[in-house]
Design a protein around this motif. Structure first.
Motif, mmCIF file in Angstrom:
data_model
loop_
_atom_site.group_PDB
_atom_site.id
_atom_site.type_symbol
_atom_site.label_atom_id
_atom_site.label_comp_id
_atom_site.label_asym_id
_atom_site.label_seq_id
_atom_site.Cartn_x
_atom_site.Cartn_y
_atom_site.Cartn_z
ATOM 1 N N LEU A 226 0.791 -1.233 0.000
ATOM 2 C CA LEU A 226 0.000 0.000 0.000
ATOM 3 C C LEU A 226 0.825 1.285 0.000
ATOM 4 C CD1 LEU A 226 -2.781 -1.103 2.520
ATOM 5 C CD2 LEU A 226 -2.846 -1.154 0.024
ATOM 6 N N PRO A 230 2.832 1.442 -4.597
ATOM 7 C CA PRO A 230 2.197 2.609 -5.204
ATOM 8 C C PRO A 230 3.189 3.730 -5.546
ATOM 9 C CG PRO A 230 0.868 1.837 -3.378
ATOM 10 C CD PRO A 230 2.138 1.041 -3.348
ATOM 11 N N ASN A 240 -2.289 8.889 -10.227
ATOM 12 C CA ASN A 240 -2.733 8.187 -9.021
ATOM 13 C C ASN A 240 -2.644 6.674 -9.220
ATOM 14 O OD1 ASN A 240 -3.970 7.250 -6.719
ATOM 15 N ND2 ASN A 240 -5.993 8.095 -7.189
ATOM 16 N N TYR A 242 -3.403 4.242 -7.037
ATOM 17 C CA TYR A 242 -4.242 3.387 -6.180
ATOM 18 C C TYR A 242 -5.384 2.660 -6.888
ATOM 19 C CZ TYR A 242 -1.533 4.574 -2.111
ATOM 20 O OH TYR A 242 -0.494 4.685 -1.213
ATOM 21 N N VAL A 245 -3.590 -0.365 -8.072
ATOM 22 C CA VAL A 245 -3.124 -1.155 -6.923
ATOM 23 C C VAL A 245 -4.283 -1.933 -6.304
ATOM 24 C CG1 VAL A 245 -2.212 -1.022 -4.564
ATOM 25 C CG2 VAL A 245 -1.135 0.309 -6.386
ATOM 26 N N PHE A 246 -5.403 -1.239 -6.045
ATOM 27 C CA PHE A 246 -6.550 -1.882 -5.396
ATOM 28 C C PHE A 246 -7.211 -2.919 -6.311
ATOM 29 C CE2 PHE A 246 -6.892 2.106 -2.637
ATOM 30 C CZ PHE A 246 -6.231 1.491 -1.584
#
Length: 412
Positions: A226, A230, A240, A242, A245-246
């Motif tokens: 996290l 990133p 961005n 995330y 990543v998510f």
């Protein structure tokens, strides 16, 4: 019944898996005896994924290389660079966290009969011997380094083959990919069985005495997933990170967490790369390669458990030695898949850096097996989800250079 199935198929796979997960937890807690037969669904799911993955990798890689046109970009250099840097940084973060939160252990017996590799040379030798393994044996034993090597050689050899031959290989590749989608559709039932098996067999009580060690291990892996990853993605794609990543954690990490097998998760990752709109020529090679050398979770495990042994024996470690441990854990982690027992059996090798006797180091391995139900799950989730993350990052870098918009597709 038809309407029910139609509505079920309209729900995204991630939501289906979450439903299976919740039902599995409820059954395991409320009626563990009655739920026990459902465990077979988990075994069948993992077994099917493990069975299809070697064949999928062979045909996908062979087909991609045979069809590859000269001058076509594949981004493999960038991906391998991200894999190696990510693994090193994970080991380095684990060393730092282990210094901030030192863990001492009550050593456990039970791992003395396991054979650990004697040195880095032995690990690398095993890795190289796997490259030249018999192709049939490589497929039978799911030796992905060997499968990759033979697929690449066959693909190159088939570049000048007639178009009809190339079409036949592509048709086989497409057929195996179709079979994979059928298996993945069964993921909610498989996850439900795996959850029931995990809770009814292991329980949580046996892990509580190693709470601090687990907190450091899992905390490091979360920090890498996290924060570190990133940052790496942001530096490369300049937006961005995330959403990507998510998505990787949700659609790859969750299945990897429960199957606890990078090999079994290769088909899942291939499907995710397809959904992200990535180049098949690239991900058909990078995903099975990542399952072998992209081992951030293993680097964390090796570093944390080795330094737990160091703190237990009250050995002083200076900064240069700690940095060497980070490098050593990264090298060992890359070779982990070629060693029976995975990352835990590489701990004695890292411990030898501090002069820790093998019998003591093997007791630390014993502790690793006790907490393995959670340690291995988080480790595999981090390793496997990062394969897709870095493959996508390298391709998105090229998209950015060409002015193409990077848009993360929502789950289907």
């Amino acid at each position: 019944m038809k309407n029910l199935l139609k509505k079920w198929n309209q729900i995204s796979l991630v939501k289906q898996i979450i439903i299976g997960l919740i039902i599995g937890v409820i059954l395991a807690v409320a009626v563990p005896g009655a739920a026990k037969p459902v465990v077979i669904l988990g075994s069948l799911f993992v077994g099917a994924l493990k069975a299809i993955a070697p064949v999928l990798v062979l045909f996908l890689v062979m087909s991609a290389i045979a069809q590859h046109k000269s001058g076509q970009q594949t981004n493999m250099k960038s991906i391998i660079g991200l894999y190696l840097l990510g693994t090193f940084l994970a080991g380095f973060i684990a060393v730092i966290v282990s210094y901030i939160f030192p863990v001492s252990l009550t050593l456990a017996k039970g791992a003395e009969d396991l054979a650990a590799p004697g040195g880095v040379v032995e690990v690398l030798k095993t890795l190289l011997l796997n490259v030249v393994d018999n192709p049939v044996k490589a497929i039978f034993n799911a030796n992905y380094i060997g499968i990759l090597a033979w697929a690449v050689v066959l693909g190159i050899a088939l570049r000048n083959a007639p178009e009809t031959t190339k079409t036949m290989i592509t048709n086989f590749s497409d057929a195996v990919s179709k079979m994979v989608t059928w298996v993945i559709k069964l993921a909610p039932l498989g996850i439900m069985g795996l959850v029931i098996d995990s809770i009814t067999t292991n329980g949580i009580e046996s892990l509580l005495s190693y709470g601090k060690l687990l907190a450091v291990l899992i905390g490091c892996m979360f920090f890498v997933a996290l924060v570190v990853n990133p940052i790496m993605v942001f530096v490369v794609i300049r937006q961005n990170p995330y959403p990507l990543v998510f998505k990787c954690i949700r659609e790859s990490g969750i299945t990897a967490f429960f199957t606890r097998s990078s090999a079994a998760n290769i088909p899942v990752n291939m499907k995710l790369c397809e959904n992200l709109g990535l180049n098949k020529d690239t991900y058909s090679v990078s995903i099975p390669l990542g399952a072998t050398i992209n081992m951030a979770g293993a680097a964390v495990t090796i570093s944390v458990l080795t330094l737990a042994a160091v703190h237990t024996l009250d050995i002083h470690v200076d900064i240069p030695t700690a940095i060497i441990l980070s490098v050593l854990s990264a090298v060992c982690a890359c070779g982990a898949s070629g060693v029976a027992g995975g990352s835990l059996l590489l701990i004695p090798l890292a411990a030898s850096l501090f002069g820790i006797p093998n019998d003591v180091a093997m007791q630390i391995v014993g502790v690793g097996f006790i907490i393995g139900v959670l340690q291995d799950s988080f480790e595999t989730a981090l390793n496997s989800s990062t394969d897709v993350l870095f493959t996508a990052t390298a391709e998105y870098k090229e998209w950015r250079k060409k002015g193409k918009k990077i848009q993360i597709k929502k789950a289907a």
